[in-house]
Design a protein around this motif. Sequence first.
Motif, PDB file in Angstrom:
ATOM      1  N   GLN A 191       0.765  -1.015  -0.136  1.00  0.00           N
ATOM      2  CA  GLN A 191       0.042  -0.109   0.101  1.00  0.00           C
ATOM      3  C   GLN A 191       0.674   1.208   0.047  1.00  0.00           C
ATOM      4  N   ILE A 192       2.148   1.407   0.582  1.00  0.00           N
ATOM      5  CA  ILE A 192       2.983   2.316   0.761  1.00  0.00           C
ATOM      6  C   ILE A 192       3.668   2.697  -0.382  1.00  0.00           C
ATOM      7  N   GLU A 193       4.191   1.559  -0.899  1.00  0.00           N
ATOM      8  CA  GLU A 193       5.372   1.797  -2.032  1.00  0.00           C
ATOM      9  C   GLU A 193       4.646   2.609  -3.306  1.00  0.00           C
ATOM     10  N   PRO A 194       3.610   2.517  -3.762  1.00  0.00           N
ATOM     11  CA  PRO A 194       3.306   3.387  -5.000  1.00  0.00           C
ATOM     12  C   PRO A 194       3.152   4.901  -4.429  1.00  0.00           C
ATOM     13  N   MET A 195       2.678   5.386  -3.222  1.00  0.00           N
ATOM     14  CA  MET A 195       3.123   6.432  -2.788  1.00  0.00           C
ATOM     15  C   MET A 195       4.458   6.865  -2.701  1.00  0.00           C
ATOM     16  N   LEU A 196       5.069   6.036  -2.259  1.00  0.00           N
ATOM     17  CA  LEU A 196       6.783   6.420  -2.247  1.00  0.00           C
ATOM     18  C   LEU A 196       7.520   6.490  -3.579  1.00  0.00           C
ATOM     19  N   ARG A 197       6.749   5.868  -4.537  1.00  0.00           N
ATOM     20  CA  ARG A 197       7.286   6.035  -5.994  1.00  0.00           C
ATOM     21  C   ARG A 197       6.930   7.306  -6.555  1.00  0.00           C
ATOM     22  N   ASP A 198       5.802   7.831  -6.175  1.00  0.00           N
ATOM     23  CA  ASP A 198       5.710   9.446  -6.371  1.00  0.00           C
ATOM     24  C   ASP A 198       6.266  10.440  -5.684  1.00  0.00           C
ATOM     25  N   PHE A 199       6.617  10.023  -4.495  1.00  0.00           N
ATOM     26  CA  PHE A 199       7.185  11.068  -3.567  1.00  0.00           C
ATOM     27  C   PHE A 199       7.983  10.401  -2.693  1.00  0.00           C
ATOM     28  N   GLY A 200       9.294   9.960  -2.879  1.00  0.00           N
ATOM     29  CA  GLY A 200      10.085   9.215  -2.019  1.00  0.00           C
ATOM     30  C   GLY A 200      11.261  10.086  -1.399  1.00  0.00           C
ATOM     31  N   PRO A 201      12.308   9.440  -0.848  1.00  0.00           N
ATOM     32  CA  PRO A 201      13.232  10.230  -0.184  1.00  0.00           C
ATOM     33  C   PRO A 201      14.079  11.104  -1.226  1.00  0.00           C
ATOM     34  N   ASP A 202      14.349  10.898  -2.278  1.00  0.00           N
ATOM     35  CA  ASP A 202      15.025  11.712  -3.309  1.00  0.00           C
ATOM     36  C   ASP A 202      14.226  13.072  -3.468  1.00  0.00           C
ATOM     37  N   ALA A 203      13.091  12.702  -3.569  1.00  0.00           N
ATOM     38  CA  ALA A 203      11.929  13.744  -4.101  1.00  0.00           C
ATOM     39  C   ALA A 203      11.594  14.689  -2.880  1.00  0.00           C
TER      40      ALA A 203
END
Length: 418
Positions: free
Chosen positions: A72-84
């Motif tokens: 559930q969390i991974e798609p959100m982090l692909r849009d706005f992750g650590p680098d972003a």
Amino acid sequence: MNTPKTVAVIGGGPAGLMAAETLSAAGVQVDLYDAMPSVGRKFLLAGRGGLNLTHSEPFEVFVQRFGDRRAQIEPMLRDFGPDALRAWAQGLGVETFVGTSGRVFPVDMKAAPLLRAWLQRLRGAGVRFHMRHRWQGWSSSEGVPTGLDFATPAGRVTVQADAVVLALGGASWPRLGSDGAWAPWLQARGVDVAPLQPANCGFDVAWSEHFASRFAGQPFKSVAIRAVDASGRSFERKGEFVATATGIEGSLVYAASALLRDEIAKAGHATLSIDLLPDRSFEQVHAAVMHPRGSRSLSSHLKSRLGLEGIKAGVLHEALGRDGMQANETLSRAIKALPLRLVAPRPVAEAISTAGGVRFDALDAHAMLRALPHVHCAGEMLDWEAPTGGYLLTASMASGIAAARGVLQTLDGRVSIL
């Protein structure tokens, strides 16, 4: 969008602020409500010892930290992750660096300058802030929600909006605004909410009065812990933690807290194994214990041969007693694997974060509640948890963006609302 829309964001933590930023950038009028006199209270508290924004480890490792909720969390982090997140902070004029642990911090280590710059940007984008507005649920007519009710210093206020983002946090640190009062209100409207539990928390140990009075507040440094639950899940890591008057807490304990909490819930207790000398083998430890000590006391012998003193020696005496300390084999094994019985997690109000909350099955693909159209959820009030180290903050902000994008998609008619 064809006509101007208004969105109420309830909750002024990182998830709510990020939702407000995303919505206002799309031309939506955002009104943000918070029960406290100012926003970001928990955010500022987290920054007192140095604001840990995110973590620099590879993305594949990063998303594993979310355990059962990775999907559930991974798609959100692909849009706005650590680098972003680091790029976003730089856009606010806040440079970051990677510490020796891999954690990412602002160069000045402070939360307040970043929050000030963020709020200035939000106000410039037209976000309206309404402080000391404590959400009380919905006003209704014949069971149908007709408005958002707030308790304010001036009395009750009812607000209308085209959509709502709830970013109310969990139930940890209630004095900073997140008290979990929202849970029964959502349940009464048919929303499936998992019980709120402590996460990243300490645990109670039945210390003797002597040990607690002498060692409370002192750290166990350079140790390793291991825990295995009844189903075979295990945790093992080096680090440090702290003894308290009631038990144990600290970063190493927090990292294992989900496994330990769940085991206590199932079995009534959990056992933590402490390796007091993780850089020495059992054979080395046993040889040192067995070495002739002449006229020296056992305490002096352990200090000189193994460097065991202070709280480490104290916990051995606490666990083994006089007879156990005199049995060389028993003592050697305890130094390498001292069992510590944990009887309860500390209360959720003391925890760094919260597990439980709105179940993901209660949300559609746009973070909108299936039972309450136009109501979207973000942040720690969702049913997920993660260790400290920047994971909580990164995912909370990412979920705020996801909820805001869900609002935009439902408001402009691309998705039908049931």
